[in-house]
Enzyme design. Structure first.
Site, short mmCIF file in Angstrom:
data_model
loop_
_atom_site.label_atom_id
_atom_site.label_comp_id
_atom_site.label_asym_id
_atom_site.label_seq_id
_atom_site.Cartn_x
_atom_site.Cartn_y
_atom_site.Cartn_z
N ASP A 206 -5.15 -23.94 -46.19
CA ASP A 206 -6.09 -25.04 -45.53
C ASP A 206 -5.78 -24.98 -44.23
O ASP A 206 -4.77 -24.87 -43.71
CB ASP A 206 -5.93 -26.24 -46.12
N GLU A 265 -7.34 -20.07 -44.70
CA GLU A 265 -8.58 -20.45 -43.86
C GLU A 265 -8.47 -20.44 -42.36
O GLU A 265 -7.83 -21.10 -41.87
CB GLU A 265 -8.98 -21.89 -44.61
C1 GLC Z 1 -10.59 -27.62 -44.77
C2 GLC Z 1 -10.95 -27.89 -45.89
C3 GLC Z 1 -11.83 -29.14 -45.81
C4 GLC Z 1 -11.11 -30.15 -45.30
C5 GLC Z 1 -10.24 -29.86 -44.09
C6 GLC Z 1 -9.11 -30.81 -43.83
O1 GLC Z 1 -11.51 -27.17 -43.62
O2 GLC Z 1 -11.80 -27.00 -46.39
O3 GLC Z 1 -12.58 -29.53 -46.91
O4 GLC Z 1 -11.87 -31.46 -44.94
O5 GLC Z 1 -9.74 -28.39 -44.08
O6 GLC Z 1 -8.05 -30.70 -44.73
#
Ligand code: GLC
Ligand code: CA
Length: 560
Positions: A206, A265
């Site tokens: 994440d 991500e």
């Molecule tokens: C990422 C996740 C999202 C979350 C954010 C904070 O973007 O995909 O759902 O709110 O991180 O952890």
């Protein structure tokens, strides 16, 4: 491709994203759970996916849908137990399906024992040094250290009552870790080992480009920060120290056989910077979210494919292709909106992102959604990405052709975005509504009781049971596409065509590429159905006209 025989299985995997709370509820408390997932393994197997990625299932007060983690090495009792986790992994593995879990390293939740300890400890203590605490500023020291804004609205600084503030890039319930602290680093290595030891095959990381920060004084103000390009000099994102952090993680991944896999991500503008996360010394793969923001337009799709294949090549990794996830408006709805709307604030060049948000603000009424066109485009885009080199991520429910639930009552909403940005963003609950398994029942077969978010009546017709009985359904299309993809990939084997594609001439508004004998043709925007190239038709995302020509918003695969 097989999990056990090929350590590179992830390169062309179809990964199914499960949002556990909204997948299947075994005990009727309205919340999806691990036994619910285990019970659906035959469904996933029949669908033909290679792996599942589970969004967080860890103990959490759910201030941000579970991305506020209280304990990284446990299962939320609302969702299951560690034993049930092991049972689920065993069932998935027995079905040949890999398991990827979500790691949230930028922040914990404010309920985490270390954060509670930090709050109970004095300023300057080692406990506070695991997070990012700073003194307030201004004449009384009661002003936040900077005017920076958090991702879901409000300040990034939360006062704790003794003159100090802590940093949270997301909600106040998500305090950011201090990645300069060796204890924090060691603890995450332990978490990676914990789940690897339990047999998980990989990790989704994440906000992977945010962990390392440089908060040396003087800190820039918001305007300066916003104007800064991300990269080594940005105080918050994409700092070079991340290379070192992920190299340590890589050592853990490689200490297993087969090595554990990770996908970051990463939302960065510079492809060369993105590639750094995707190398075999780092996470191994990086998400590309370009298609989440793109209109259904041939030229845009073609450019995105080119850029991302280049990133993959730079990193010697493979690309990822994503049309939907738990953070965005479902693509069957996005594509049902007009590409440009005269008079709207997002007319012309404004990003799709803004248009989706504007549409949600009207509870999905303006502009009206063209559901038939949206679904045709969605299936055409899905077939397009499934034919590309790389791996595809499918978000639960898209195989049923689910649209965004744009008209949830405000009283039912859970997403912090809704509460923290009152008036300009209703948030992400509309893609997180529990999925329908049956055409009737208190939650359309999601569980024996009501679901934690209300489901609309139209879910009945999109339920698994209804679609499974209907060969023209979206579910059948996904099953056929995944089966055909598997076969076509096997045909390519280790040939050069497996990793590369070749564009062929096509009229404006149409894209045609091939990988070896596998041809993919998409008619994005030509109203008059176009001639298909010669070859054996393997898959079509919609009806062909006269059985031979490709209508608008349709993709065909051929073997030639
Ligand atoms: C990422 C996740 C999202 C979350 C954010 C904070 O973007 O995909 O759902 O709110 O991180 O952890
Ligand atoms: Ca449950």
């Amino acid at each position: 491709m097989s999990l056990t025989s090929d350590p590179e299985w992830w390169r062309d995997a179809v990964v199914y994203q499960i949002y556990p709370r909204s997948f299947a509820d075994s005990n009727g408390d309205g919340i999806g759970d691990l036994p619910g997932i285990t019970a659906k393994v035959p469904y996933l197997q029949k669908l033909g996916v290679d792996a599942v990625w589970l969004s967080p299932f860890y103990p959490s007060a759910l201030a941000d849908g579970g991305y506020d983690v209280d304990d990284y090495r446990a299962v939320d009792p609302k969702i299951g137990t560690l034993e049930q986790f092991d049972t689920m992994v065993a069932a998935l593995h027995a079905a040949g399906i890999g398991v990827i879990v979500d790691i949230v390293p930028n922040h914990s939740s404010n309920q985490h024992v270390w954060f509670q300890e930090a709050l109970a400890s004095p300023k300057g203590s080692p406990a506070r040094n695991r997070y990012i605490f700073r003194d307030g500023v201004g004449p009384n020291g009661d002003q936040p250290p900077t005017d920076w804004r958090a991702a879901f609205g409000g300040s990034v600084w939360e006062p704790v009552g003794d003159g100090q503030f802590y940093l949270h890039l997301f909600t106040p319930e998500q305090p950011d870790w201090n990645w300069d602290n060796p204890e924090v680093r060691a603890d995450f290595l332990e978490t990676l080992r914990f789940w690897s030891d339990r047999g998980v095959d990989g990790f989704r990381i994440d906000v992977a480009s945010a962990l390392a920060k440089d908060l040396a004084e003087p800190l820039p103000d918001k305007a300066t920060l916003d104007a800064m390009k991300t990269g080594p000099n940005h105080p918050l994102y994409d700092r070079d120290e991340l290379v070192e952090i992920y190299a340590e993680w890589r050592q853990v991944f490689n200490s297993y056989d087969p090595p554990r896999f990770a996908v970051g991500e990463v939302w960065l503008e510079d492809p060369a910077r993105t590639a750094r996360y995707a190398t075999s010394q780092s996470l191994g793969q990086a998400f590309n979210f370009d298609l989440l923001r793109a209109d259904f337009r041939a030229s845009d799709f073609k450019a995105i494919v080119a850029t991302n294949l280049e990133v993959a090549e730079m990193a010697e990794s493979s690309s990822t292709w994503v049309l939907s996830n738990h953070d965005v408006v479902r693509h069957a709805s996005r594509y049902g909106l007009p590409l440009t709307v005269p008079g709207a604030p997002y007319e012309g060049q404004a990003p799709t992102w803004d248009r989706d948000r504007q549409w949600l603000l009207t509870r999905g009424t303006q502009p009206p959604e063209d559901m038939v066109l949206g679904l045709s485009r969605a299936k055409a885009a899905t077939a397009f990405i499934l034919a590309l080199p790389g791996s595809t991520y499918v978000y639960q429910g898209e195989e049923l052709g689910l649209r965004e639930v744009a008209d949830l009552p405000d009283t039912a909403r859970q997403d912090p975005t809704f509460f923290r940005s009152p008036g300009y963003d209703v948030g992400r609950d509309g893609c997180r509504v529990p999925i329908p398994w049956e055409p009737a029942g208190p939650s359309f077969g999601f569980g024996p009781g009501a679901a934690h978010l209300p489901q609309p009546a139209w879910f009945a017709g999109h339920s698994v049971a209804v679609e499974a009985a209907e060969p023209a359904s979206t579910l059948w299309f996904y099953r056929q596409a995944l089966a055909a993809r598997r076969e076509l990939l096997a045909g390519l084997g280790a040939s050069a065509a497996a990793g590369r594609l070749e564009w062929l001439d096509a009229p404006d508004g149409v894209l045609h590429f091939r990988r070896g004998t596998w041809h993919c043709v998409t008619n994005f925007a030509v109203a008059e159905p176009v001639e298909l190239p010669a070859g054996e038709l393997v898959l079509a995302s919609g009806d062909l006209s006269d059985g031979a020509r490709l209508p608008e918003a349709t993709t065909a695969w051929l073997r030639a």
